[in-house]
Write an enzyme that holds these catalytic residues in place. Sequence first.
Site, PDB file in Angstrom:
ATOM      1  N   HIS A  47      23.542  15.285 -12.756  1.00 33.16           N
ATOM      2  CA  HIS A  47      24.203  14.071 -12.276  1.00 33.16           C
ATOM      3  C   HIS A  47      23.354  13.309 -11.263  1.00 33.16           C
ATOM      4  CE1 HIS A  47      25.690  16.585  -8.808  1.00 33.16           C
ATOM      5  NE2 HIS A  47      25.513  15.450  -8.176  1.00 33.16           N
ATOM      6  N   ASP A  77      25.170  20.913 -15.553  1.00 35.53           N
ATOM      7  CA  ASP A  77      24.768  20.075 -14.425  1.00 35.53           C
ATOM      8  C   ASP A  77      23.380  20.457 -13.916  1.00 35.53           C
ATOM      9  OD1 ASP A  77      25.020  17.920 -12.737  1.00 35.53           O
ATOM     10  OD2 ASP A  77      26.100  19.012 -11.182  1.00 35.53           O
ATOM     11  N   GLY A 154      23.734  13.943  -1.311  1.00 30.94           N
ATOM     12  CA  GLY A 154      22.291  14.117  -1.171  1.00 30.94           C
ATOM     13  C   GLY A 154      21.883  15.568  -1.205  1.00 30.94           C
ATOM     14  N   ASN A 155      22.828  16.478  -0.904  1.00 32.67           N
ATOM     15  CA  ASN A 155      22.543  17.905  -1.035  1.00 32.67           C
ATOM     16  C   ASN A 155      22.466  18.320  -2.501  1.00 32.67           C
ATOM     17  OD1 ASN A 155      24.004  18.654   1.982  1.00 32.67           O
ATOM     18  ND2 ASN A 155      22.234  19.827   1.301  1.00 32.67           N
ATOM     19  N   SER A 156      23.108  17.561  -3.379  1.00 36.75           N
ATOM     20  CA  SER A 156      23.131  17.926  -4.792  1.00 36.75           C
ATOM     21  C   SER A 156      21.713  18.079  -5.329  1.00 36.75           C
ATOM     22  CB  SER A 156      23.877  16.874  -5.609  1.00 36.75           C
ATOM     23  OG  SER A 156      25.256  16.946  -5.381  1.00 36.75           O
ATOM     24  N   THR A 172      25.633  21.777  -6.166  1.00 37.52           N
ATOM     25  CA  THR A 172      26.032  20.818  -7.194  1.00 37.52           C
ATOM     26  C   THR A 172      27.192  19.921  -6.818  1.00 37.52           C
ATOM     27  OG1 THR A 172      26.560  20.572  -9.541  1.00 37.52           O
ATOM     28  CG2 THR A 172      27.666  22.347  -8.369  1.00 37.52           C
ATOM     29  N   GLY A 211      40.859  28.385 -25.476  1.00 40.75           N
ATOM     30  CA  GLY A 211      41.534  29.625 -25.150  1.00 40.75           C
ATOM     31  C   GLY A 211      41.611  29.880 -23.664  1.00 40.75           C
TER      32      GLY A 211
END
Length: 302
Positions: A47, A77, A154-156, A172, A211
């Site tokens: 992302h 991700d 910004g840590n992502s 994330t 499921g």
Amino acid sequence: MDELDAYSRTVSTVAAAVGPSVAAVRAGRGSGSAVVVDRGVLVTNAHVVGGHRAGEVAYADGSEGRVTVRGTDPLSDLAVLTTDDPTPPALEMGDAGQLVVGQLVVAVGNPLGLAGSVTAGVVSGLGRALPVRSGTASRVVEDVIQTDAALNPGNSGGALADASGRVVGINTAVAGVGLGLAVPITATTRRILASLREDGRVRRGYLGLVGAPAPLPADIAARLGRPRGLRVAEVVPGSPAARAGLHAGDLVVSADREPVSDAQGLQRRLFATSIGRTMPVTVLRGEAMVDVLAVPSELTDH
């Protein structure tokens, strides 16, 4: 005081070791962090780069460079970036499977544009699930790490490291105040990253069933040595699962001769090698064990 000093020394040592190899990354209007995992290779969140094919990185020592988006996988991700420019030393990848709740972890990234920011905390929870979607395809990122180390925009894409400086997760998401999540470094995510690096994409098999975990009858649980299976709630009409004869209400206990206790257990069997190959699936239907033969097709996001 001695305990506080030891804690501080650990965090500062990890920060000094990890910080230089965590970059600030910008792709279009998106920004975040990325981790150097090999010479000329970085890992970030899908992302962070979105649909862009190139971007810029900046390191803690002030050096900068251009990166190409080698591949993205929105369903985990994760994304892999490559560059011909010099990179800092690669960080060692750890094993999130060895983490325990309460263990010290250090998050290094570039929140709010502040390069080389470090926060520390503990592993708050393990085995969390993070639902993700790409087009019409959806998946659960398995065994997500929950931490109380402060994470901000910004840590992502940045590193979540253990006390030895090994990267055990890629930060994330910020799920709420005092709650951060990281995609774990596991055998599954290593496989995803290898596919992105080699092929630029991740191919997955598709069965077409929905499921949820459900308890096995006591006698079956005792025989199999585990308490749960995957209860089929829905089978998509015309899907490989439907063609194989799977039905809502079936309780999946194994796929490809490997135990299945939840959706993640089934997902682990559905990588590229499963596509077009006959996969035996064993289900408990009523009081009978039934074997069906399914042939997964390729998962698409259309």
